[in-house]
Scaffold this motif. Structure first.
Motif, mmCIF file in Angstrom:
data_model
loop_
_atom_site.group_PDB
_atom_site.id
_atom_site.type_symbol
_atom_site.label_atom_id
_atom_site.label_comp_id
_atom_site.label_asym_id
_atom_site.label_seq_id
_atom_site.Cartn_x
_atom_site.Cartn_y
_atom_site.Cartn_z
ATOM 1 N N ASN A 20 55.265 76.621 21.778
ATOM 2 C CA ASN A 20 55.626 75.131 21.324
ATOM 3 C C ASN A 20 54.111 74.645 20.853
ATOM 4 N N GLY A 78 57.400 81.641 23.287
ATOM 5 C CA GLY A 78 58.430 80.735 22.958
ATOM 6 C C GLY A 78 59.727 80.892 23.627
ATOM 7 N N PRO A 79 60.548 79.858 23.539
ATOM 8 C CA PRO A 79 61.794 80.000 24.479
ATOM 9 C C PRO A 79 62.805 80.831 23.807
ATOM 10 N N ALA A 92 66.569 81.975 22.783
ATOM 11 C CA ALA A 92 67.311 81.462 21.839
ATOM 12 C C ALA A 92 68.353 80.624 22.347
ATOM 13 N N GLU A 119 66.799 77.344 23.542
ATOM 14 C CA GLU A 119 66.716 76.356 22.444
ATOM 15 C C GLU A 119 67.948 75.750 22.098
ATOM 16 N N GLU A 120 69.141 76.546 22.305
ATOM 17 C CA GLU A 120 70.446 75.884 21.874
ATOM 18 C C GLU A 120 70.665 74.806 23.072
ATOM 19 N N ASN A 132 68.801 73.245 24.933
ATOM 20 C CA ASN A 132 67.794 72.159 25.116
ATOM 21 C C ASN A 132 67.988 71.285 23.969
ATOM 22 N N ALA A 133 68.021 71.564 22.981
ATOM 23 C CA ALA A 133 67.982 70.858 21.471
ATOM 24 C C ALA A 133 68.658 69.740 21.435
ATOM 25 N N ARG A 179 65.511 72.444 14.553
ATOM 26 C CA ARG A 179 66.021 72.600 15.982
ATOM 27 C C ARG A 179 64.687 73.053 16.789
ATOM 28 N N SER A 180 64.038 74.067 16.078
ATOM 29 C CA SER A 180 62.933 74.336 17.189
ATOM 30 C C SER A 180 61.982 73.377 17.665
ATOM 31 N N GLU A 195 63.524 70.684 18.743
ATOM 32 C CA GLU A 195 64.008 69.924 19.882
ATOM 33 C C GLU A 195 64.804 68.731 19.428
#
Ligand code: ARG
Length: 461
Positions: free
Chosen positions: A3, A13-14, A16, A19-20, A22-23, A80-81, A83
């Motif tokens: 990030n 990186g996170p 997938a 990311e889902e 967390n966003a 979305r990346s 956040e």
């Protein structure tokens, strides 16, 4: 790729799924205007305090204006990346103005940033709701004045109780919505402190001026404790609690509209604009809007409860759980807003069926209390005895299936010898309502005065 906001500490990186879960950009993009407002105030204050240069502040301000118009025109690409709304805006600012963008986050954290954004959103929405309550109350008071003398049955246990007027009934809701409004006004007053400057949780070593940002954003003062500033969501809980109570009021009225528009009652007719038909039954006029207002109460009070449970047991200060506040806040307050709009539309357009209501008001021996009161006044007997005398007369009428005013005098006198012809003067529904002149009672002249008082009061605002 790690990030770009905190990549220094990370090699990877996170996932997938990370990311889902967390966003929040999918829902918190709604905060864009408040986020930009908060950032502009923060940058201005930083420059005034000499913490960042005037050039950097000017570039930040212009860049934020560009972003605002990009979002409003639909040109902005949300990622979305990135956040959430805060990082989406900051990343775009870096693209637009370069390294100056990195100075905006001095003496600030997303913790105080999101706290200020959501307070501003709730405050903006409460202001809009206040206007909507006012419009609904105005619509109700106007209809109440027109129908100050329109007689309808008053119910307890949904059984005919005593005749009242339609105007009086509508004004009962005006009182409820006035209390709802004042609950929201109380919540707004407590909410109106600015958490910006609490930074992550402990405050900051930079010489910020919290009074400046508070004033620029229309807050009464800065919040007093940095830990509380980033940990508190009770301003939102309070708003949702008030929304739940208001929704319950709306649902009671909605339910009455559903009942009143049934063929069996036929007290009111909704306009075509607020009615739907059936694809199979040609006769149908369904009160869908009222039913949906009734249903929204479930969502609104559900959101209140969901947020209450999210906050329960959270240690100080900010916890990521609190990201889950937004969907509940948005859904509850937007549902309330839509319900108020729908209710106002229905009230403005509905047509009461005066003849039906009057006839219904006279059924069920609704003037029995007037008969008992007459006996107390004229015969000088105690109310309990009058109640008994009237009960026997009601039994005669019920047995013969006639209304009280059709029971012959001889039969009345057989129950109590002192009853005279004069008793018939209190047995009509019109006489009954006209006699209820005690303060707050249903007499048309009271209702007219109250409706006028509300109309004048609302017009002054
Ligand atoms: N999207 C986050 C929220 O809505 C913003 C605050 C994030 N803060 C943090 N320390 N991760 O709550």
């Amino acid at each position: 790729m790690s990030n770009r906001m905190w990549g220094g500490r990370f090699a990877e990186g996170p996932d997938a799924i990370m990311e889902e879960i967390n966003a929040s950009i999918g829902f918190d993009k709604k905060l864009y205007a408040q986020d930009i407002r908060g950032s502009k105030a923060h940058a201005k204050m930083l420059a005034e305090q000499g913490i960042i240069g005037a050039d950097d502040a000017a570039a930040i301000d212009r860049g934020l204006d560009t972003i605002l118009s990009e979002i409003e025109s639909g040109a902005f690409v949300f990622k979305r990346s990135l956040e959430d709304i805060h990082m989406n805006i900051e990343a775009r600012l870096a693209e637009l103005i370069g390294p100056s963008a990195g100075r905006l986050h001095t003496a600030r954290s997303r913790n105080d940033q999101v706290a200020v954004d959501i307070r501003l959103w709730v405050r903006d929405t409460l202001d809009q709701l206040d206007t909507q309550f006012e419009e609904l109350m105005e619509a109700l008071a106007t209809r109440a004045l027109d129908h100050a003398a329109t007689v309808m049955p008053g119910f307890t246990h949904l059984q005919s109780a005593q005749p009242v007027t339609f105007g009086h009934h509508l004004l009962a809701y005006v009182e409820m919505f006035a209390r709802d409004r004042s609950r929201f006004a109380d919540a707004r007053a407590r909410l109106n402190e600015c958490p910006l400057g609490a930074a992550a949780l402990a405050g900051t070593s930079f010489p910020i001026a919290r009074e400046t940002t508070a004033a620029l954003l229309g807050f009464d003062r800065p919040t007093a404790n940095s830990l509380d500033s980033v940990a508190d969501r009770d301003f939102a809980l309070e708003a949702l609690a008030a929304a739940s109570i208001a929704a319950v009021h709306l649902s009671r009225f909605a339910e009455e509209i559903v009942i009143w528009t049934s063929a069996q009652f036929g007290f009111v007719k909704l306009s075509d604009k607020f009615t739907t038909g059936s694809s199979i039954m040609p006769q149908k006029r369904n009160p869908d809007a009222a039913e949906l207002v009734r249903a929204k109460t479930g969502r609104i009070s559900g959101s209140f409860n969901a947020l209450l449970m999210v906050m329960k047991g959270l240690p100080l200060t900010y916890q990521k759980d609190m990201q889950e506040d937004k969907e509940q806040i948005f859904d509850a307050l937007e549902s309330l807003s839509l319900s108020l709009a729908a209710m106002t539309g229905m009230v403005r357009d509905l047509t009461p069926n005066e003849a039906r209501m009057k006839k219904a008001a006279g059924s069920g021996f609704a003037t029995a209390t007037d008969l008992a009161d007459w006996c107390v006044r004229t015969l000088g007997i105690p109310f309990r005895e009058a109640h008994h005398v009237t009960g026997r007369i009601v039994a005669i009428a019920a047995e013969r299936d006639i209304t009280l005013d059709k029971v012959p005098l001889a039969d009345l006198q057989a129950v109590h010898a002192g009853i005279t012809e004069d008793v018939y003067s209190v047995l009509s529904v019109a006489k009954s309502v006209a006699s209820r002149t005690s303060y707050g009672g249903t007499a048309p002249k009271n209702v007219r005065a109250q409706a006028k008082r509300w109309i004048a009061r609302l017009a002054k605002e």
